[in-house]
Design an enzyme around this catalytic site. Structure first.
Site, mmCIF file in Angstrom:
data_model
loop_
_atom_site.group_PDB
_atom_site.id
_atom_site.type_symbol
_atom_site.label_atom_id
_atom_site.label_comp_id
_atom_site.label_asym_id
_atom_site.label_seq_id
_atom_site.Cartn_x
_atom_site.Cartn_y
_atom_site.Cartn_z
ATOM 1 N N ARG A 292 0.835 -1.202 0.000
ATOM 2 C CA ARG A 292 0.000 0.000 0.000
ATOM 3 C C ARG A 292 0.868 1.250 0.000
ATOM 4 O O ARG A 292 1.014 1.916 -1.003
ATOM 5 C CB ARG A 292 -0.951 -0.032 1.216
ATOM 6 C CG ARG A 292 -2.107 0.980 1.148
ATOM 7 C CD ARG A 292 -1.742 2.366 1.636
ATOM 8 N NE ARG A 292 -1.220 2.406 2.989
ATOM 9 C CZ ARG A 292 -0.690 3.486 3.544
ATOM 10 N NH1 ARG A 292 -0.599 4.614 2.867
ATOM 11 N NH2 ARG A 292 -0.211 3.444 4.786
ATOM 12 N N ASP A 293 1.506 1.538 1.109
ATOM 13 C CA ASP A 293 2.343 2.723 1.216
ATOM 14 C C ASP A 293 3.535 2.644 0.268
ATOM 15 O O ASP A 293 3.980 3.641 -0.278
ATOM 16 C CB ASP A 293 2.815 2.872 2.666
ATOM 17 C CG ASP A 293 3.432 4.219 2.959
ATOM 18 O OD1 ASP A 293 3.283 5.128 2.144
ATOM 19 O OD2 ASP A 293 4.072 4.344 4.020
ATOM 20 N N HIS B 51 6.597 4.190 12.656
ATOM 21 C CA HIS B 51 6.641 4.192 11.193
ATOM 22 C C HIS B 51 7.679 5.224 10.771
ATOM 23 O O HIS B 51 7.391 6.415 10.707
ATOM 24 C CB HIS B 51 5.250 4.547 10.659
ATOM 25 C CG HIS B 51 5.129 4.507 9.171
ATOM 26 N ND1 HIS B 51 4.256 3.660 8.529
ATOM 27 C CD2 HIS B 51 5.743 5.213 8.188
ATOM 28 C CE1 HIS B 51 4.339 3.848 7.212
ATOM 29 N NE2 HIS B 51 5.242 4.793 6.989
ATOM 30 N N HIS C 91 10.665 6.801 8.196
ATOM 31 C CA HIS C 91 11.238 6.927 6.862
ATOM 32 C C HIS C 91 12.743 7.148 7.004
ATOM 33 O O HIS C 91 13.217 7.662 8.018
ATOM 34 C CB HIS C 91 10.589 8.081 6.103
ATOM 35 C CG HIS C 91 9.199 7.780 5.637
ATOM 36 N ND1 HIS C 91 8.790 7.955 4.335
ATOM 37 C CD2 HIS C 91 8.123 7.282 6.295
ATOM 38 C CE1 HIS C 91 7.519 7.588 4.211
ATOM 39 N NE2 HIS C 91 7.093 7.184 5.390
ATOM 40 N N CYS D 216 5.478 9.503 0.291
ATOM 41 C CA CYS D 216 4.148 10.051 0.550
ATOM 42 C C CYS D 216 3.811 11.018 -0.567
ATOM 43 O O CYS D 216 4.532 12.008 -0.771
ATOM 44 C CB CYS D 216 4.091 10.767 1.905
ATOM 45 S SG CYS D 216 2.490 11.541 2.225
ATOM 46 N N ASN E 253 10.314 4.343 2.868
ATOM 47 C CA ASN E 253 10.100 3.766 4.189
ATOM 48 C C ASN E 253 11.309 2.946 4.621
ATOM 49 O O ASN E 253 12.156 2.553 3.813
ATOM 50 C CB ASN E 253 8.888 2.834 4.154
ATOM 51 C CG ASN E 253 7.592 3.552 3.956
ATOM 52 O OD1 ASN E 253 7.129 4.260 4.835
ATOM 53 N ND2 ASN E 253 6.979 3.379 2.791
#
Length: 319
Positions: free
Chosen positions: A27-28, A219, A221, A252, A261
């Site tokens: 997804r991300d 989470h 990065h 993003c 990420n």
């Protein structure tokens, strides 16, 4: 399956015995890709991630296609992976998104809030409080249906428009999301500017607010190469849920300074070296990310994938 060059296992005191990796690559990791990834390739990616031992794999997002065109195939993708024996969270931005997710049988959803006004405006075209008000009925309805709800909180450490984000500001939104009914929170370093001391300060402030560490995930990065250091600081504080993206994919679309990420392989290498159980087969995971990198037409940014690429090639021939 074993991997040549596995790290020597040297446990360190004060760390959890097991970490749950919340895999966000499908997804991300893919949402910011310019070229459309075929639905069948996404489904195969999720299946291979599950085959590598990941038990929580964020599958897609039920947002309007105009927002994130890459994920416009959510209705087509989810049924292709729904039979997997893993948790498959999906993002839902509003009640319409929740309706779409529930209609396909999703049992884990996530809402995505911001700790800063600037990003709330850029991402949702709302103020922070207006966004929270929008999420409240989503969370309420999901919980009434017995669905697990995760609350993503972006810009917990820094914002490209506002700079450093005050810790109390983040704590306030965390409290609002938990009071709303979210089962867990993911603390996002969306542009990768956090450092370990900042991570510890935020977690300590959440402790003071009596927000249980068991309800928190992190989470990070890797914009400035700090993601693993920040993760270790969080683990030392008791966090046991870490978001990561296979192959280091992602960014993003609403924060142009956000780079990839934390790579799941890099995380697993560190955790296994510390003797922390993840349930993940690193060899199969590396092979999966190498396979996806081939589909995307570029090398994986993960250092561990690159270091073990020769072994991944051999694994791919076996599949």
């Amino acid at each position: 399956m074993t991997v040549r060059g596995l790290p020597m296992t040297v446990p360190a005191p004060g760390l959890p015995e097991r970490v749950r990796i919340h895999e966000v690559g499908a997804r991300d990791g893919l949402q910011n890709e310019q070229a459309t990834v075929p639905t069948e390739v996404k489904a195969e990616f999720v299946r291979r991630l599950a085959g590598a031992g990941l038990t929580t794999i964020e599958a897609t997002s039920f947002v309007h296609p105009r927002w994130v065109p890459q994920l416009a195939d959510a209705e087509q993708l989810f049924p292709l992976v729904a039979d997997l024996p893993v948790e498959l969270p999906v993002l839902v931005p509003n009640e319409r998104g929740l309706d779409r997710a529930l209609a396909l049988g999703a049992r884990r959803v996530a809402v995505f809030a911001s700790a800063t006004e600037s990003f709330a405006k850029a991402n949702l075209n709302r103020t922070v409080d207006e966004a929270l008000a929008m999420f409240a009925p989503v969370v309420e309805r999901a919980k009434a249906d017995g669905v697990h709800v995760r609350g993503y909180l972006s810009m917990c450490f820094g914002d490209p428009w506002e700079g450093a984000v005050p810790v109390p500001q983040v704590v306030r939104v965390c409290r609002a999301l938990l009071d709303m009914g979210c089962d867990e929170l993911s603390l996002g370093d969306t542009i990768g500017v956090a450092t370990p001391g900042h991570v510890v300060a935020l977690l300590a402030a959440l402790d003071e607010e009596r927000i249980p560490v068991g309800a928190l995930g992190v989470h990070f990065h890797d914009t400035y190469g700090q993601a693993l250091a920040n993760t270790l600081a969080a683990l030392q504080h008791g966090v046991t849920t870490v978001d990561a993206s296979a192959g280091g994919l992602g960014g993003c679309p609403f924060a142009k300074s956000a780079t990839g990420n934390l790579a799941t392989e890099d995380l697993v290498w560190m955790l296994h070296g510390l003797g922390i159980d993840t349930g993940v087969d690193l060899g199969r995971l590396v092979a999966t990310s190498a396979w996806m990198a081939g589909r995307l037409g570029r090398p994986s940014p993960s250092r561990t994938v690159r270091a073990l690429a020769h072994k991944a090639d051999e694994d791919l021939k076996e599949q």
